[in-house]
Design a protein around this motif. Sequence first.
Motif, short mmCIF file in Angstrom:
data_model
loop_
_atom_site.label_atom_id
_atom_site.label_comp_id
_atom_site.label_asym_id
_atom_site.label_seq_id
_atom_site.Cartn_x
_atom_site.Cartn_y
_atom_site.Cartn_z
N TYR A 23 9.54 -75.50 2.02
CA TYR A 23 9.36 -74.33 1.17
C TYR A 23 8.16 -73.49 1.63
O TYR A 23 8.21 -72.26 1.61
CB TYR A 23 9.20 -74.74 -0.29
CG TYR A 23 10.52 -74.89 -1.00
CD1 TYR A 23 10.94 -73.97 -1.96
CD2 TYR A 23 11.37 -75.95 -0.71
CE1 TYR A 23 12.16 -74.10 -2.61
CE2 TYR A 23 12.59 -76.09 -1.35
CZ TYR A 23 12.98 -75.16 -2.30
OH TYR A 23 14.19 -75.28 -2.94
N LYS A 24 7.11 -74.17 2.07
CA LYS A 24 5.93 -73.45 2.57
C LYS A 24 6.28 -72.64 3.82
O LYS A 24 5.92 -71.47 3.92
CB LYS A 24 4.82 -74.46 2.87
CG LYS A 24 3.56 -73.84 3.40
CD LYS A 24 2.53 -74.92 3.71
CE LYS A 24 1.33 -74.32 4.42
NZ LYS A 24 0.40 -75.34 4.88
N LYS A 27 8.41 -69.32 3.55
CA LYS A 27 7.72 -68.08 3.14
C LYS A 27 7.44 -67.19 4.35
O LYS A 27 7.23 -65.99 4.19
CB LYS A 27 6.42 -68.41 2.40
CG LYS A 27 6.67 -69.04 1.05
CD LYS A 27 5.37 -69.40 0.37
CE LYS A 27 5.68 -70.07 -0.96
NZ LYS A 27 4.46 -70.53 -1.63
N ARG A 34 16.89 -64.78 3.93
CA ARG A 34 16.79 -65.32 2.58
C ARG A 34 18.07 -66.03 2.14
O ARG A 34 18.01 -67.08 1.49
CB ARG A 34 16.43 -64.22 1.59
CG ARG A 34 16.25 -64.77 0.17
CD ARG A 34 15.70 -63.74 -0.77
NE ARG A 34 14.37 -63.33 -0.33
CZ ARG A 34 13.97 -62.06 -0.23
NH1 ARG A 34 14.78 -61.08 -0.54
NH2 ARG A 34 12.76 -61.77 0.17
#
Length: 122
Positions: A23-24, A27, A34
């Motif tokens: 998840y990090k 970004k 997306r």
Amino acid sequence: MEVFGYRKLIAYQKAKEVVKHTYKLLKKFPAEERYAMSDQLRRASVSITSNIAEGINRYSVKDKSHFIEMSYGSLMEVSSQFEIAEELGYITAEERLSMDQLIEEVARLLSGLQKTYKPSTD
């Protein structure tokens, strides 16, 4: 059998680190990813922990083994996609290497867990 026993497993705890690290890194991905690679990476990483949790709470050894195999497959999917992400310039080589090290650790832990479900050949 403890309902939340999977939470005590080091394999599960380390797999959660893969999810958080995924998840990090996501970004940093471009917006056009997306709903493509980012979405797939999210689902695959969460699948690692989900399959561990589901498998550990199954009653049959065969089912437990199957879900650990599914978890391993999702782990390899994450590995493959981060390799591609690096080649596309979405993450750095250092970030991929860091993820690879974590993935290797989880792979070893899952392999060890899987061995506990194999019949002994003594």
